[in-house]
Write an enzyme that holds these catalytic residues in place. Structure first.
Site, mmCIF file in Angstrom:
data_model
loop_
_atom_site.group_PDB
_atom_site.id
_atom_site.type_symbol
_atom_site.label_atom_id
_atom_site.label_comp_id
_atom_site.label_asym_id
_atom_site.label_seq_id
_atom_site.Cartn_x
_atom_site.Cartn_y
_atom_site.Cartn_z
ATOM 1 N N ARG A 45 0.864 -1.186 0.000
ATOM 2 C CA ARG A 45 0.000 0.000 0.000
ATOM 3 C C ARG A 45 0.901 1.237 0.000
ATOM 4 O O ARG A 45 1.226 1.777 1.055
ATOM 5 C CB ARG A 45 -0.904 -0.019 1.228
ATOM 6 C CG ARG A 45 -1.890 1.140 1.315
ATOM 7 C CD ARG A 45 -2.791 0.966 2.533
ATOM 8 N NE ARG A 45 -3.733 2.055 2.689
ATOM 9 C CZ ARG A 45 -3.459 3.205 3.295
ATOM 10 N NH1 ARG A 45 -2.251 3.424 3.792
ATOM 11 N NH2 ARG A 45 -4.377 4.137 3.390
ATOM 12 N N SER A 116 -12.943 -2.914 0.710
ATOM 13 C CA SER A 116 -13.202 -2.287 2.006
ATOM 14 C C SER A 116 -14.687 -2.034 2.164
ATOM 15 O O SER A 116 -15.340 -1.552 1.234
ATOM 16 C CB SER A 116 -12.474 -0.944 2.120
ATOM 17 O OG SER A 116 -11.098 -1.123 2.024
ATOM 18 N N LYS A 145 -4.144 6.507 8.500
ATOM 19 C CA LYS A 145 -4.918 6.931 7.329
ATOM 20 C C LYS A 145 -5.671 8.188 7.743
ATOM 21 O O LYS A 145 -6.356 8.198 8.765
ATOM 22 C CB LYS A 145 -5.892 5.801 6.963
ATOM 23 C CG LYS A 145 -6.755 6.044 5.737
ATOM 24 C CD LYS A 145 -7.533 4.751 5.429
ATOM 25 C CE LYS A 145 -8.793 4.993 4.640
ATOM 26 N NZ LYS A 145 -8.588 5.085 3.202
HETATM 27 N N1 TZP Z 1 -8.062 1.482 6.240
HETATM 28 C C1 TZP Z 1 -8.843 1.732 7.276
HETATM 29 S S1 TZP Z 1 -7.952 2.150 8.643
HETATM 30 C C2 TZP Z 1 -6.488 1.981 7.821
HETATM 31 C C3 TZP Z 1 -6.740 1.612 6.512
HETATM 32 C C4 TZP Z 1 -5.741 1.380 5.477
HETATM 33 C C5 TZP Z 1 -5.159 2.240 8.451
HETATM 34 C C6 TZP Z 1 -4.721 1.141 9.360
HETATM 35 O O1 TZP Z 1 -3.454 1.424 9.905
HETATM 36 P P1 TZP Z 1 -3.086 1.128 11.417
HETATM 37 O O2 TZP Z 1 -1.719 1.762 11.596
HETATM 38 O O3 TZP Z 1 -3.009 -0.360 11.592
HETATM 39 O O4 TZP Z 1 -4.114 1.783 12.274
#
Ligand code: TZP
Ligand code: MG
Length: 218
Positions: A45, A116, A145
């Site tokens: 990603r 998602s 994010k």
């Molecule tokens: N999609 C929803 S939350 C997220 C993504 C890509 C981020 C998740 O990252 P982390 O650091 O595990 O909270």
């Protein structure tokens, strides 16, 4: 690689999601350590401030894919369908704002398609559109994010499961070691993690402890 539903469920147990901007050290090293700790699936990603593009992105993708291949870890690409096809990745993951899943399915054939979903309606639609698994979140608050939807917690997964939906599901967003069990108890097949592994001083240990929490929760 065309994985059966059972194998997809198994490989979602500890899904490591990462790009260069998420890492405190060389991404290849982080990935190798995470694999040594027991991750079961990997998503490339490459997003956010300072993310690689063009040749550099492709080159990093190939490097990380080769590491995954050595260890039999399926390699999923976030968003970038062309890249996934170009390097023959095992699958793609798309969000609600990305390309139309029906079009994506046409392009990728039998590769894994992850979508998602943030609620029951999106989950049902994603399944109709051919998802092989759902990423549901954000489970908890995260600063990884920036454009996250409302945090609804593992409850969303419970609601999806209560509606007799059996598709493989992974929870994502803000999941730390002490929170992983709640996500599994709600009905997820695994947890998707960025920072709790990629920003750990010891990604191997972090992955090992997370996997242990997940396995204990089943
Ligand atoms: N999609 C929803 S939350 C997220 C993504 C890509 C981020 C998740 O990252 P982390 O650091 O595990 O909270
Ligand atoms: Mg996306």
């Amino acid at each position: 690689m065309n994985l059966s539903e059972k194998r997809i469920k198994e490989s979602l147990k500890l899904y490591f999601v990462m790009g260069s901007v998420n890492c405190l050290k060389d991404p290849a090293t982080v990935l190798q350590e995470a694999i040594a700790g027991g991750i079961t699936l990997f998503q490339f990603r490459e997003k956010g401030n300072g993310a690689k593009t063009g040749y550099e992105k492709i080159s990093l993708a190939k490097k990380l894919q080769a590491i995954c291949k050595q260890h039999d870890i399926p390699f999923i690409v976030n968003d970038d369908i062309d890249l996934a096809l170009q390097i023959d990745a095992d699958g793609v993951h798309i969000g609600q704002e990305d390309e139309d899943p029906l079009k994506v399915r046409k392009k990728i054939g039998s590769k894994i398609l992850g979508i998602s979903a943030h609620n029951l309606e999106e989950a049902q639609k994603a399944i109709e559109h051919g998802a092989d698994y759902l990423g549901v979140g954000p489970m908890y608050f995260t600063s990884t994010k920036t454009d996250i939807r409302e945090v609804k917690g593992p409850e969303v997964i419970k609601i999806i499961r209560m509606n007799d939906i059996q598709i493989p599901i992974v929870g994502i967003g803000g999941i730390k070691q002490n929170l992983a069990r709640n996500v599994i108890k709600a009905g997820a097949d695994g947890v998707a993690i960025i920072s709790a592994i990629s920003q750990s001083p010891d990604p191997k240990l972090a992955a090992k402890q997370l996997l242990n929490e997940v396995e204990m929760a089943f």
